[in-house]
Scaffold this motif. Structure first.
Motif, PDB file in Angstrom:
ATOM      1  N   HIS A  26       1.071   4.021  -2.925  1.00 45.87           N
ATOM      2  CA  HIS A  26       0.663   5.419  -2.670  1.00 45.87           C
ATOM      3  C   HIS A  26       1.810   6.295  -2.216  1.00 45.87           C
ATOM      4  N   ASN A  27       2.989   5.733  -2.205  1.00 51.54           N
ATOM      5  CA  ASN A  27       4.167   6.458  -1.732  1.00 51.54           C
ATOM      6  C   ASN A  27       3.890   7.122  -0.384  1.00 51.54           C
ATOM      7  N   SER A  28       3.461   6.314   0.526  1.00 58.72           N
ATOM      8  CA  SER A  28       3.046   6.866   1.834  1.00 58.72           C
ATOM      9  C   SER A  28       3.841   6.237   2.961  1.00 58.72           C
ATOM     10  N   GLN A  71       0.305   3.615  11.283  1.00 53.92           N
ATOM     11  CA  GLN A  71       1.644   4.176  11.102  1.00 53.92           C
ATOM     12  C   GLN A  71       2.685   3.337  11.836  1.00 53.92           C
ATOM     13  N   HIS A 126       0.839  -1.207   0.000  1.00 51.27           N
ATOM     14  CA  HIS A 126       0.000   0.000   0.000  1.00 51.27           C
ATOM     15  C   HIS A 126       0.871   1.254   0.000  1.00 51.27           C
ATOM     16  N   ALA A 127       1.885   1.220   0.853  1.00 50.70           N
ATOM     17  CA  ALA A 127       2.765   2.383   0.960  1.00 50.70           C
ATOM     18  C   ALA A 127       3.516   2.614  -0.354  1.00 50.70           C
TER      19      ALA A 127
END
Lengths: 1134, 545
Positions: free
Chosen positions: B289-291, B310, B285-286
């Motif tokens: 979405h580059n999160s 987080q 997911h990260a």
């Protein structure tokens, strides 16, 4: 020195002498006392002999005197003299033989005397030595030893005689007195020689006809006989012997002497004084009159009765008597057999008196004349009390055995009657084990002696023990002020008091049963679903399925489920009926149950029959999976609905429990507040020990409530624990609170007031937190979770409204276009019509002409004539109708009439062809006529008919656009339908038809879309309208659901009876209306049982919270709130 | 499941990672220390250096050396407050709480400073929190736990620690020279003051253990409704200790947590298994979405991140970075990074990584992302973030269904399934659970329910795939392991049963039933000693629960 020793010896001897003298006097006293007392006691025996032998008295007296004299000489006088020196010395030396005669010698040798003269030349030193020696010896001796050497004689005898004397003096004191009298006056006991006679009575006045007894008592010498000398006026004196009565007493009785006389007793020559006997008439009473004065309360007038003294009257009646005597009287009384008398007032020979009749009995009138004579044999009169009857009371309403609601107002109707008057009606009721309660129905007097009254018994104000059977009756008193009001008692009625709490519990039980029944229905259908799944698998495997037996079993199972659904519906109706009257059930419950009922009806009336039909349609042993699709769909619909209903039913049941818990929590909090106040009010010097009863009661109540709450919470539905959790079920902090309560009790018992107060405050905080949590939980259970969904519902509602508008617009625009095309078509037809009409009429004219020819021709065929005549006439009528329709531009009718004419001609043609002699001309004529009809029809068909052809390019574009819009509406409706389908299980109170209506709208929209896109406005309209109708139905359902939700929000926590009372719902007639409202405990009506007057502190926020606020303020506050806070306090100050 | 370590200097500890009271204390100490230093400088200028040496030793978690250093100083200056305070800290870190308290008490008589008083209160509170703990001594550890409440942990804790000692010793080439102190706290009430963690730290970040003050502190799994992987948590904390020792306490958070997370299961598994479904999903997911949380944002501690998401992503990032290093340079390379950290000055971890990986730290991060991208990570359906809800007295119960199931329809059906089971309609209940699973097919909770109801009908083989799927979806669900254990016992597959139940014990060993089944499994496998031990534990837990 020697002198001193001598003096010591002399003093010792002197002390012995004094002691001996005293002892001798004591001895003589004892002897004297013993003898005197003995003589005195002897007198006790003597006094019994004296009556027999009077001479014994002086002998006894003399003997006593002699003894006294003797004792005086021989005992007392010697004792009065002191003991001589010699006797004293002798006694000393007898006591102490070792002295020999040293003491005697020493005492005799007085050194002072010897110093003065010593004729015998006694050696002084020897004297000194003697003295010295003797003194030393004497110093070892004591006087009491010498004095006590001989014991006192007769002491025990004296004591015994003294004790006997005291005993006699206590028991029979006169015996000693008589003994002393005999001692002192012995001669008085000697007999006299004279006779003294005394008459009784000496003077007497008697009534004529009375006997009188005269007595004479002789004293002195008693005669053996006695006579009475009687002298009557004008008659010779006569002597009558008197009857001896013994002891010198004699009597004589004059039998009814007729005249006065004198009399005198005579015995042995001695005479008495002369007595007189006066004979006068006896007093008598007559002319008795009774005047009755009845008690005021009776209201009866007075009454006079003459002719006798017998009385008959009510208690309290005053009776005035008047009578007359034959002689002057001095005294008159009414003497009653009860022992009392009432004096009469005398005026000459008139007597008056009065009495108060209080009890039954008899009386006589007793009078006394001036001679003191009383009336003899006075008649006895009776007093009879006429009783004041007890009031009669009858309860007319309610009926015996009635069951009443605990908060109703009960109409009590009763009748009472009394002979004189009524007052004070009281309702008395009691249940088993409780003291009777008295409820005043009427205070004071009633206006009439016969009344019928009705009392509205408000059971809220005068509560009955709920759930129990109560006995009741009415007491009514009469107005008897004399003997006191008498109570009349009605029959005893039995009332069964409905317990609302019990009813509520029963309702909850019923709700649980409904929930269980619905769940059971779900389980049945899930089993059926499992069966269908198996069939499906078998069918997919190519096996013929289902078997005949299995199919039949499934059908039976489904039918049985339908029957149970019906029973459940019935139960639900009952529950719903009860909810409406249950003050503890909230409106939410009512609304949910209504929804449950509504959806249940949908299930029962629609879904289950559909399932039944689909099951019936199943064919056994079929290898097709397709045939299972329909029942599967129907079953899924049923299962989904039952899931919704099961959830809703459980929600209702658990919601009620939560409601109960919430109410219990509130009560708990309230009780704890009271407890805290009570602890605050305890005296500061409270030392513990036994608690005040009120405080103890509060603690007990608190504990009891906590236990109730724990029990209620234990009954809450919980999720099934499938796995071990470290968390135990003591999630609610009640266990801690229980512990705090126990600690608080201990601290109170130990007198630790501050500790108890702190614990109470802590407990209150915990309770407040718990109540808040409960409320939150209840809120969540009741609709908290609905908030988000209600938002969704609102959105869905908005979407639906939008869809309805859009569909309406589509319909409207389609109608517009359709109308426009129709108009255009009509216009085009109109334009073409003139041409067509001309040709048409030409054809018709030709046809009419031909028809005439045909008629003429048929006359040549008699076999045709009659039938053709009719046909001809019919044809003419048809043609006429065609003309008329044509004139009216009613082309469809024209077409129809032409078709009829064609049929008519065809028939005529057939008949013409079947003629025995065929007539070709006729056939040709008919054929030509048919051609004309055909031509007319063609002419008509030449008119523009196609609306689509009338469409302008714009309209075509519009229809295309409408088709697109219809497609969008279709898609949006489909999305909405899916949303609603998702919402339905979560909001079980939503009507089931909501999704169905949307679902049904979809195919119509598809059809409409197809028609629009095909530019067939006319064909598009019906499905558009069908779709619109369903959308509107769905919208109505949605709006109702929204309204229901809005109502739920507004009526949070209120019961239906309360809402009715507030006028928000119609009140059914049969339902008793409580007078006041109570929201907190969920009961309609005021519960006076739990009511407590608020004290002076009640308006305040609890102290602990105030303190918390004050503490919080010390910590300052955010700057941005400063103004608000200051404003708040300014407002408070104002 | 993981925990957080405080890897800060002694002063930083007081200022940053301890809770509010200790933060104040640390602040006080920081303020006090210059004063003390100033006063001593007045007397002897050279002492400033000496003071820092004592502190440095404490910073490096070498309390014994710090103690000796302080005692040496005190021999010449017995009343020196600075040395005495340092001594008390060293004594505390050595686990000599009473001596530390006595030292502080005597110091307070001379210097009655409120800040010293605050530290004294902390020591006293620690003594109070550990009062009920009793010592269990293993070959390399001194374990303190509550023998009454946490008896269920005792039979297994030795294996966990000693296996960690051996396995991690092999990996890192380091074993502690002295026995390490481990404290298992029976309640949150004792754990909070001693560990400086809060309820929020636990429930949001899952920080149920901490390695701090030269010891491992762990909250007993009894405090969580379903327990947690307490065995891995112990190993995790032990890895933190190793990292501190190897790096002289200079490793940044991401490195600390990454290494600990990466190797936490190494004690029980032959291969590292850091990339579970959850981590993979989070990283995918990260990446998509580059999160990413970013290594810098992990400071000062993962527990301070805002959300559980987080925190879990940070763990996944950190452990994947470790994986990258290990893949690139092997375990030796990773250890080399730690050793390099000793030498770094201002560059810190970036410098150390740069030296070992031969690339700039930015490049390292870039390569790491590329490394992740090449793994073709996928977001899995039905992945849930872990819950660490503490059981607390007086707290209202939460709706279990609400927590377990996302779909409200699934919740409704699960509830109906439960009710059907309660009323004895077991087949219908199974059907209802199936329907619930249609709505929420990735729910181990529902899968377990369905399995349980099938097992209740004796349909063991039908239940098995559901449990296996639940296991696949969540490898830390104690219920799944327990049910599997029951199922295998019923199927008389005792080896499988033992394996499943041993996993359950590693999560929540307080369930008596699992010990009963385990005893039966051992008995059937011929391991009578273990069978007897499990039987005794079962009986004890039966009595106490």
């Amino acid at each position: 020195m020697i002198v001193q020793e001598y003096r010591l010896l002399a003093a010792f001897v002197q002390r012995v002498r004094r002691g001996l003298t005293l002892r001798r006097r004591l001895q003589s006293g004892i002897v004297l006392l013993t003898v005197c007392l003995t003589v005195l006691l002897l007198g006790a025996g003597v006094q019994y002999i004296v009556p027999l032998v009077p001479l014994v008295a002086p002998l006894y007296s003399l003997l006593a005197l002699g003894i006294v004299v003797y004792l005086g000489i021989s005992v007392v006088l010697p004792a009065l003299r002191p003991v001589s020196l010699r006797q004293a010395l002798t006694r000393i030396e007898e006591t102490y033989p070792d002295l020999h005669d040293d003491l005697t010698n020493a005492v005799q040798l007085n050194p002072e005397s010897l110093a003065r003269s010593n004729p015998h030349g006694v050696a002084l030193d020897l004297v000194e030595a003697l003295h010295h020696h003797t003194v030393r010896q004497v110093q070892q001796y004591t006087v009491p030893e010498v004095v006590r050497q001989r014991r006192l004689v007769g002491l025990s005898w004296c004591a015994m005689v003294g004790f006997a004397t005291v005993l006699v003096a206590i028991i029979q004191p006169h015996v000693l007195g008589e003994a002393v009298r005999i001692l002192v006056r012995p001669l008085s006991y000697l007999p006299s020689r004279e006779i003294h006679l005394a008459l009784t009575p000496e003077h007497a006045t008697i009534a004529l006809g009375m006997n009188v007894e005269v007595r004479a008592q002789a004293s002195g010498r008693l005669p053996q006989s006695m006579q009475l000398l009687v002298k009557r006026h004008g008659q010779a004196d006569r002597h009558y012997p008197m009857e001896s009565l013994g002891h010198g007493a004699f009597r004589y009785t004059f039998l009814k002497p007729q005249a006065s006389l004198t009399f005198q007793a005579i015995a042995d020559g001695f005479t008495s004084t002369v007595g007189t006997l006066e004979v006068v008439p006896a007093p008598a009473i007559g002319h008795i009159a009774l005047q009755y004065l009845f008690p005021d309360y009776t209201g009866l007038p007075g009454r006079t009765q003459e002719g006798g003294g017998d009385i008959q009257a009510l208690p309290g009646t005053q009776v005035q008597l008047s009578m007359r005597a034959n002689v002057p009287l001095t005294k008159g009384v009414l003497r009653f057999d009860a022992g009392y008398e009432v004096p009469l007032v005398i005026r000459g020979q008139e007597l008056r008196g009065e009495m108060l009749v209080m009890q039954e009995g008899t009386y006589i009138i007793e009078v006394e004349d001036t001679h003191g004579l009383k009336n003899l044999q006075a008649p006895r009169y009776t007093v009879q009390v006429v009783p004041d009857l007890t009031p009669k009371v009858t309860i007319r309403q309610p009926q015996d055995g009635l069951e009443v609601d605990e908060a109703t107002t009960l109409q009590i109707q009763y009748e009472a009657e009394d002979d004189f008057g009524l007052q004070d009606a009281v309702l008395v009721y009691s249940s088993s084990g409780t003291a009777a309660q008295r409820l005043p129905l009427h205070k004071g007097r009633f206006a009439h002696r016969q009344v019928q009254e009705t009392f509205a018994w408000d059971l809220n104000q005068w509560p009955l023990p709920s759930g129990e059977t109560v006995q009741l009756y009415i007491e009514v008193s009469d107005n008897d002020t004399i003997s006191g009001p008498k109570k009349g008692v009605s029959q005893t009625l039995t009332l069964k008091v409905h317990s609302r709490e019990q009813e509520h519990q029963n309702l909850e039980k019923l709700q649980e049963e409904v929930a269980a029944a619905v769940l059971d229905l779900l389980a049945d259908h899930l089993d059926l679903a499992e069966q269908l799944r198996t069939w499906q698998e078998q069918a997919e495997a190519g096996q013929p399925t289902p078997s005949k037996e299995a199919l039949q079993q499934a059908r039976d199972q489904q039918r049985a489920a339908m029957e149970r659904a019906e029973q459940t519906t019935h139960q639900l109706e009952q529950a719903l009926e009860r909810v409406q009257h249950d003050p503890f059930s909230t409106y939410e419950t009512f609304a949910d149950m209504q929804a449950l009922q509504r959806n249940m009806a949908h299930l029962q009336d629609t879904l289950m029959p559909q399932l039944q039909q689909s099951l019936q349609a199943l064919r056994p042993q079929s290898p097709s999976t397709a045939q299972l699709q329909q029942p599967k769909r129907q079953l899924e619909a049923v299962v989904q609905e039952l899931e919704r209903l099961s959830s809703l039913a459980e929600h209702v049941a658990s919601g009620e429990k939560l409601n109960d818990i919430s109410q219990l929590s509130n009560k708990l909090l309230e009780q704890q507040n009271k407890l805290l106040a009570a602890i605050d009010n305890l005296p500061k010097d409270f030392q513990g020990g036994e608690l005040p009863p009120e405080l103890q009661k509060m603690l007990n109540a608190l504990e009891s409530l906590m236990q109730d709450l724990m029990q209620a919470m234990a009954q809450l539905p919980t999720t099934l624990p499938d796995e071990f959790l470290n968390r135990q079920l003591d999630a609610f902090p009640l266990t801690d609170m229980m512990r705090q309560l126990q600690e608080m009790k201990q601290k109170l018992a130990a007198g630790d007031l501050e500790g108890a107060r702190q614990l109470a405050e802590q407990l209150l905080k915990n309770l407040s937190a718990m109540v808040a949590a409960m409320q939150n939980m209840r809120q969540q259970a009741r609709g908290g979770s609905l908030d988000a969904m209600s938002q969704q519902l609102l959105e869905s509602s908005n979407k639906l409204a939008d869809l309805v508008k859009r569909q309406e617009k589509i319909v409207e625009e389609t109608q517009d276009i359709d109308q426009e095309t129709l108009n255009q078509l009509n216009e085009a037809q109109q334009q073409a019509f003139d041409t067509v009409q001309q040709r048409f009429e030409q054809e018709l004219n030709d046809l009419s002409r031909l028809a005439g020819e045909m008629l003429r021709r048929t006359r040549q065929h008699p076999e045709l004539d009659a039938a053709f005549q009719d046909a001809y006439q019919q044809l003419l009528r048809q043609l006429h109708a065609v003309r008329n329709s044509l004139k009216e531009h009613e082309l469809p009718q024209v077409t129809e009439d032409l078709a009829e004419a064609r049929r008519q001609l065809a028939w005529m043609q057939q008949r013409a062809e079947r003629l025995t002699q065929p007539d070709r001309t006729l056939q040709q004529q008919i054929a030509r006529a048919q051609q004309h009809v055909q031509a007319a029809q063609q002419a008509l068909n030449g008119l523009p008919q196609d609306r689509q052809a009338m469409l302008t390019p714009d309209q075509r574009g519009q229809l295309g656009g409408l088709g697109q819009r219809q497609g969008e509406v279709h898609n949006d409706t489909q999305a909405l339908q899916q949303d609603v389908q998702r919402l339905l299980p979560l909001m079980p109170f939503l009507p089931s038809e909501l999704g169905q209506q949307l679902q049904e709208a979809l195919p119509f929209m598809g059809e409409a879309q197809g028609a629009l896109e095909g530019q067939h406005s006319q064909q598009a309209l019906p499905p558009e309208q069908e779709a619109l109708e369903r959308l509107r139905n769905a919208q109505n359902g949605m709006q109702q659901a929204m309204q229901g939700m809005a109502q739920r929000g507004q009526m949070m926590g209120m019961s239906l009876p309360m809402l009715r009372q507030a006028g928000r719902f119609p009140m059914p007639e049969f339902m008793p209306q409580p007078n006041v409202d109570e929201q907190l405990s969920g009961a309609a009506g005021a519960s006076v049982r739990n009511f407590q007057l608020p004290d002076k502190e009640a308006y305040k926020v609890p102290r602990m919270f105030r303190e918390d606020i004050m503490e919080a303020l010390k910590e300052g506050y955010p700057e941005r709130f400063k103004e608000l806070i200051e404003q708040y306090y300014r407002n408070i100050v104002r | 499941m993981s925990s957080i370590i405080a890897i800060l200097s002694a002063r930083d500890v007081h200022a940053r990672t301890i809770g509010q009271p200790l933060a104040i204390l640390a602040l006080c100490l920081c303020l006090l220390w210059p004063a003390l230093a100033w006063s001593t400088r007045q007397q002897e200028e050279s002492e400033a250096e000496a003071t820092s040496e004592g502190e440095v030793l404490l910073d490096r978690w070498q309390p014994e050396a710090a103690r000796q250093w302080a005692e040496k100083r005190l021999a010449s200056e017995p009343q020196h407050p600075g040395w005495r305070f340092l001594l008390s800290e060293a004594l505390f870190d050595l686990g000599h709480y009473a001596d530390a308290l006595a030292t502080l008490d005597s110091l307070l008589k001379v210097v009655p400073h409120p800040r010293i008083q605050a530290y004294r209160e902390f020591v006293a509170q620690t003594i109070q929190s550990t009062a009920t703990l009793q010592l269990i001594e293993t070959a390399h550890f001194r374990v303190f736990l509550d023998p009454e409440k946490d008896a269920a942990l005792a039979p297994y804790i030795t294996d966990v620690l000693e296996q960690s000692y051996q396995r991690l010793g092999d990996i890192f080439g380091f074993t502690p020279p002295e026995k390490m102190r481990v404290e298992i706290f029976p309640t949150t009430a004792t754990f909070y003051p001693a560990s400086s963690l809060s309820t929020r730290d636990i429930e949001v970040s899952g920080a149920i253990g901490i390695c701090k003050f030269n010891k491992i502190m762990l909250l007993s799994p009894r405090n969580l409704a379903r327990g947690y992987r307490w065995t891995d948590a112990l190993s995790h904390e032990y890895i933190h200790y190793i990292v501190v020792q190897l790096s002289h306490n200079r490793a940044p958070i991401w490195l600390h947590e990454g290494i600990a997370k990466y190797f936490e299961s190494a004690w029980r598994l032959p291969q590292v298994a850091w990339l579970d479904r959850r981590s993979e999903s989070l990283l995918a997911h990260a990446l998509k979405h580059n999160s990413f949380v970013g290594f810098k944002n992990m400071d000062p501690s993962l527990v301070k991140l805002d959300t559980t998401y987080q925190v879990q992503l940070a763990y996944a990032e950190a452990s994947s970075a470790i994986d990258f290093i290990v893949q690139q340079r092997g375990t030796a390379g990773l250890v080399q990074v730690l050793y390099e950290l000793r030498q770094t000055k201002d560059g810190g971890a970036a410098e150390a990584v740069t030296r070992v990986m031969s690339m700039a730290f930015d490049a390292f991060q870039e390569h790491w992302r590329q490394f992740l991208a090449t793994k073709r990570l996928q977001e899995h359906q039905g992945v849930h973030l872990p819950r660490f809800e503490l059981k607390q007295e007086g707290k209202m119960p939460t709706d279990e269904l609400q927590q377990e199931l996302q779909s409200s329809t699934a919740r409704m059906r699960a509830r109906l399934g439960d009710r059907l089971r309660q009323t004895g309609r077991v087949p219908a209940a199974a059907m209802e659970y199936r329907r619930a699973l249609e709505q929420d097919p990735y729910s181990p909770y529902l899968l377990n329910k369905l399995a349980v109801v099938l097992m209740a009908q004796g349909e063991w083989l039908q239940a098995l795939p559901h449990l296996q799927r639940a296991l696949q979806l969540s490898s830390d669900d104690v219920g799944t392991y327990t049910n599997l254990g029951r199922l295998y016992v019923a199927l008389q597959d005792y080896e499988q049963a033992r394996a499943a139940l041993s996993e359950a014990v590693q999560i929540n060993p307080f369930d008596p039933a699992m010990h009963l089944h385990l005893a039966e499994s051992y008995r059937q496998l011929g391991q009578s000693d273990k069978a007897q031990q499990e039987q005794q534990l079962f009986e004890k837990l039966q009595r106490t629960q």
